[in-house]
Design an enzyme around this catalytic site. Structure first.
Site, PDB file in Angstrom:
ATOM      1  N   GLU A 119      -9.019 110.587  10.892  1.00 26.87           N
ATOM      2  CA  GLU A 119      -7.721 110.140  10.351  1.00 26.87           C
ATOM      3  C   GLU A 119      -6.699 111.274  10.329  1.00 26.87           C
ATOM      4  O   GLU A 119      -6.168 111.610   9.266  1.00 26.87           O
ATOM      5  CB  GLU A 119      -7.903 109.630   8.916  1.00 26.87           C
ATOM      6  CG  GLU A 119      -8.808 108.436   8.745  1.00 26.87           C
ATOM      7  CD  GLU A 119      -9.016 108.064   7.276  1.00 26.87           C
ATOM      8  OE1 GLU A 119      -8.652 108.865   6.383  1.00 26.87           O
ATOM      9  OE2 GLU A 119      -9.540 106.968   7.022  1.00 26.87           O
ATOM     10  N   PRO A 120      -6.392 111.883  11.463  1.00 31.58           N
ATOM     11  CA  PRO A 120      -5.432 112.995  11.416  1.00 31.58           C
ATOM     12  C   PRO A 120      -3.998 112.494  11.236  1.00 31.58           C
ATOM     13  O   PRO A 120      -3.618 111.459  11.795  1.00 31.58           O
ATOM     14  CB  PRO A 120      -5.589 113.636  12.801  1.00 31.58           C
ATOM     15  CG  PRO A 120      -5.974 112.494  13.691  1.00 31.58           C
ATOM     16  CD  PRO A 120      -6.843 111.588  12.835  1.00 31.58           C
ATOM     17  N   CYS A 160      21.767 118.587  -7.215  1.00 31.88           N
ATOM     18  CA  CYS A 160      21.907 119.237  -8.521  1.00 31.88           C
ATOM     19  C   CYS A 160      20.553 119.445  -9.184  1.00 31.88           C
ATOM     20  O   CYS A 160      20.245 118.813 -10.213  1.00 31.88           O
ATOM     21  CB  CYS A 160      22.831 118.415  -9.408  1.00 31.88           C
ATOM     22  SG  CYS A 160      24.438 118.280  -8.657  1.00 31.88           S
TER      23      CYS A 160
HETATM   24  N1  LLP Z   1      -6.701 110.118   5.346  1.00 32.16           N
HETATM   25  C1  LLP Z   1      -6.423 109.948   4.044  1.00 32.16           C
HETATM   26  C2  LLP Z   1      -7.261 109.041   3.252  1.00 32.16           C
HETATM   27  C3  LLP Z   1      -5.352 110.653   3.462  1.00 32.16           C
HETATM   28  O1  LLP Z   1      -5.094 110.480   2.169  1.00 32.16           O
HETATM   29  C4  LLP Z   1      -4.553 111.518   4.251  1.00 32.16           C
HETATM   30  C5  LLP Z   1      -3.449 112.251   3.658  1.00 32.16           C
HETATM   31  C6  LLP Z   1      -4.879 111.642   5.614  1.00 32.16           C
HETATM   32  C7  LLP Z   1      -5.946 110.939   6.129  1.00 32.16           C
HETATM   33  C8  LLP Z   1      -4.097 112.516   6.541  1.00 32.16           C
HETATM   34  O2  LLP Z   1      -4.161 113.860   6.185  1.00 32.16           O
HETATM   35  P1  LLP Z   1      -3.530 114.973   7.144  1.00 32.16           P
HETATM   36  O3  LLP Z   1      -4.343 114.967   8.423  1.00 32.16           O
HETATM   37  O4  LLP Z   1      -2.121 114.616   7.409  1.00 32.16           O
HETATM   38  O5  LLP Z   1      -3.669 116.224   6.382  1.00 32.16           O
HETATM   39  N2  LLP Z   1       2.586 115.102   1.437  1.00 32.16           N
HETATM   40  C9  LLP Z   1       1.598 116.160   1.543  1.00 32.16           C
HETATM   41  C10 LLP Z   1       0.329 115.709   2.205  1.00 32.16           C
HETATM   42  C11 LLP Z   1      -0.301 114.504   1.550  1.00 32.16           C
HETATM   43  C12 LLP Z   1      -1.517 114.017   2.296  1.00 32.16           C
HETATM   44  C13 LLP Z   1      -1.979 112.729   1.761  1.00 32.16           C
HETATM   45  N3  LLP Z   1      -3.127 112.187   2.428  1.00 32.16           N
HETATM   46  C14 LLP Z   1       2.223 117.343   2.254  1.00 32.16           C
HETATM   47  O6  LLP Z   1       3.391 117.273   2.641  1.00 32.16           O
HETATM   48  O7  LLP Z   1       1.569 118.369   2.417  1.00 32.16           O
END
Ligand code: LLP
Length: 423
Positions: free
Chosen positions: A272-273, A341
Site C-alpha cells: 500500500e505505498p 493568521c
Molecule cells: N496504508 C495505510 C493503512 C495507511 O494508513 C497509510 C498512510 C498508507 C498505507 C500509506 O502510507 P505511505 O506509503 O504514504 O507512507 N499526512 C502524513 C502521513 C499520513 C499517513 C497516513 N497513512 C504526512 O504528511 O506525513
C-alpha cells in the site's frame, strides 16, 4: 525530473517560470514521468513475488489525473472512505484491485465495498467485524476480509504518523484474536483471507518493518493451528522519501527482507505505498509577496500557506525550498511564511535562498504526497490550482477556486421561516 537547468527550475521540460505565466500561484505541479517511474519501480519489486498487488494509498493524493495514470500503470488502490473508493473506480482501477482500510467505516461505505465486491476489507475492530457480517448476510455473498493487527512496533518516525504501537487507534490487539476466530468460524458471511499491518509513514529503516512482518508470520502460524488459512498478507505502505535524507534501504532490500521473513508462505502479498509513488513528483510553486526584516529574523512572506501545505506546521516536516530562478548571489537565510493568521504558518525555517524580492518565485519540493489533499479553506483561502506536466506539455487539472466556489452549499439562515423539527 525536477531540476535547475541554466539557472531556471524545470519540471520535466517545462520551465516553472513559464508555467507561472499561465497558472495563478500558488499551484502544485506534478511530473507525470516521475509518478510513472515510481509506480513502475514498485511494480518491479512486487513482480519478484509469485502473486502480488500494489495498491496505491489514495489518501496521499486522490487527484483523478493521478489515479488514472496509476490505473494505466496497473496499480490497484488502498482506500479509506466511500468517496475514495468511488474515485478509484471512476479513474479506472478495477474493484478486484481495491482494498478498504480505516478504523471508522460507515454502513454506507461497507455496503458500497460489498456492492463492488472489492478485493478485501481490512477490519480494524471486533465491533466493525460484527457490522460487516450483518451487512454481508443481507447482501448474500461473503465479505472478503483481512484482519489488521497491531504489532506494537515502533516505526521510528514522527509520533503523529506512527500507527503500529499499542497506544495507537489502529488495528486489532492480539488479545482479540480468539474472539475474531470464534466470530469468523461461526459465520458463513465472512471469508477471512488475510492479515494486514501498517506501522506508520516516512519510515527510513528496515528493522521496524522486519519486526512487524515477523509478528504477522507468527500470527499466520497460530491461525493455521486453528485451521484458518491466511492466503493474503497486506504489508501496508510507509516507505519514506528523501525530503533530506532518504531511507537507508532500497526497494530491492525491502523485497528481499520480506522474502526472508515470509519464508515459504505461499500466498498473495499486497503493498500500500502512497508517498513513495507521488511524493517527489510534486512541487508547490509560490510567489514572494513581501520581504520583512526584524531584529531576529528575515521573513519571506509568500502567497502559499499552511492551508496549501500543512506538513511543516503539523509534523515539523522540513521540505527543501528552492528559487525558481537560481542566481549566483550569496544566499541569505529566510523564514518562508504564509499570509495566514497563525504563528505556525511556516513553510520553511532558516532556508538559504538567494536574495529575494517581491514577485520572485520559489518552489517547495517533495510536495506531491499529503500536500494538496490536506489543503483547507481557513482564512477563506482557495484551494491551490494543480498542473500536470508531461515533457513540454502541461494541463491545468485543478482550477483555482473562486469566492463563489467557497460559498457553494452555504447559505444564510432565515430563522423561524425554516421547517420545524417534527415529533
Ligand atoms: N496504508 C495505510 C493503512 C495507511 O494508513 C497509510 C498512510 C498508507 C498505507 C500509506 O502510507 P505511505 O506509503 O504514504 O507512507 N499526512 C502524513 C502521513 C499520513 C499517513 C497516513 N497513512 C504526512 O504528511 O506525513
Amino acid at each position: 525530473m525536477i531540476t535547475h537547468q541554466h539557472h531556471d527550475l524545470f519540471i520535466e521540460s517545462c520551465a516553472v517560470r513559464q508555467l507561472a505565466e499561465h497558472v495563478p500561484t500558488p499551484f502544485y505541479a506534478y511530473s507525470q514521468g516521475m509518478i510513472r517511474t515510481q509506480a513502475a519501480a514498485y511494480q518491479t519489486m512486487a513482480a519478484t513475488f509469485p502473486d502480488a498487488m500494489v495498491c496505491y494509498a489514495v489518501k496521499a493524493n486522490n487527484h483523478p489525473a493521478i489515479l488514472s495514470l496509476l490505473a494505466e500503470e496497473g496499480l490497484g488502490a488502498d482506500v479509506v472512505s466511500g468517496y475514495e473508493l468511488r474515485q478509484a473506480i471512476n479513474a479506472g482501477i478495477p474493484p478486484q484491485k481495491i482494498v478498504f482500510s480505516g478504523v471508522g467505516k460507515t454502513v454506507e461505505e461497507i455496503n458500497l465495498a460489498l456492492h463492488h465486491r472489492i478485493a478485501q476489507i481490512n477490519v480494524e475492530s471486533l465491533a466493525e467485524l460484527d457490522v460487516i457480517q450483518t451487512l454481508a448476510a443481507a447482501f448474500g455473498h461473503p465479505a472478503r476480509i483481512a484482519l489488521r493487527i497491531n504489532p506494537n512496533v515502533d516505526a521510528k518516525t514522527h509520533a503523529k504518523i506512527t500507527t503500529g504501537k499499542e497506544e495507537n487507534k489502529f488495528g486489532v490487539p492480539l488479545s482479540d484474536l480468539p474472539a475474531v476466530i470464534h466470530r469468523v468460524q461461526s459465520s458463513p458471511h465472512l471469508h477471512w483471507q488475510g492479515l494486514a499491518v501498517h506501522i506508520g509513514s516516512q519510515i527510513l529503516t528496515l528493522a521496524p518493518y522486519q519486526a512487524a512482518y515477523a509478528f504477522v508470520m507468527q500470527v499466520v502460524r497460530d491461525l493455521a493451528g486453528h485451521g484458518i488459512v491466511i492466503d493474503h498478507l497486506d504489508l501496508g505502505g510507509g516507505i519514506g522519501i528523501a525530503y533530506h535524507q532518504g531511507p537507508e534501504f532500497t526497494l530491492a532490500d525491502y523485497g528481499a527482507m520480506i522474502k526472508t521473513t515470509l519464508g515459504d508462505w505461499p500466498g498473495k502479498v499486497i503493498f500500500e505505498p502512497g508517498r513513495f509513488i507521488v511524493g517527489a513528483a510534486g512541487i508547490l510553486v509560490t510567489e514572494v509577496l513581501y520581504i520583512k526584516e526584524t531584529q531576529k529574523k528575515r521573513f519571506a512572506i509568500v502567497n502559499a500557506a499552511m492551508t496549501d501545505l500543512i506538513r511543516p506546521a503539523l509534523y515539523d516536516a522540513v521540505h527543501r525550498i528552492v528559487p525558481v530562478h537560481q542566481s549566483d548571489a550569496t544566499p541569505q537565510s529566510y523564514d518562508v511564511v504564509g499570509p495566514v493568521c497563525e504563528t505556525g504558518d511556516i513553510l520553511g525555517r532558516d532556508v538559504l535562498l538567494p536574495p529575494l524580492h517581491a514577485g520572485d518565485l520559489v518552489a517547495i519540493l517533495d510536495a506531491g504526497a499529503y500536500g494538496a489533499v490536506l489543503a483547507s479553506h481557513y482564512n477563506m483561502r482557495s484551494f491551490p490550482a494543480e498542473v500536470m506536466v508531461a515533457g513540454d506539455h502541461y494541463g491545468i487539472i485543478t482550477h483555482r477556486q473562486t469566492f463563489e466556489d467557497l460559498n457553494t452549499h452555504r447559505s444564510v439562515w432565515t430563522g423561524p421561516a425554516t421547517p420545524k423539527l417534527q415529533g
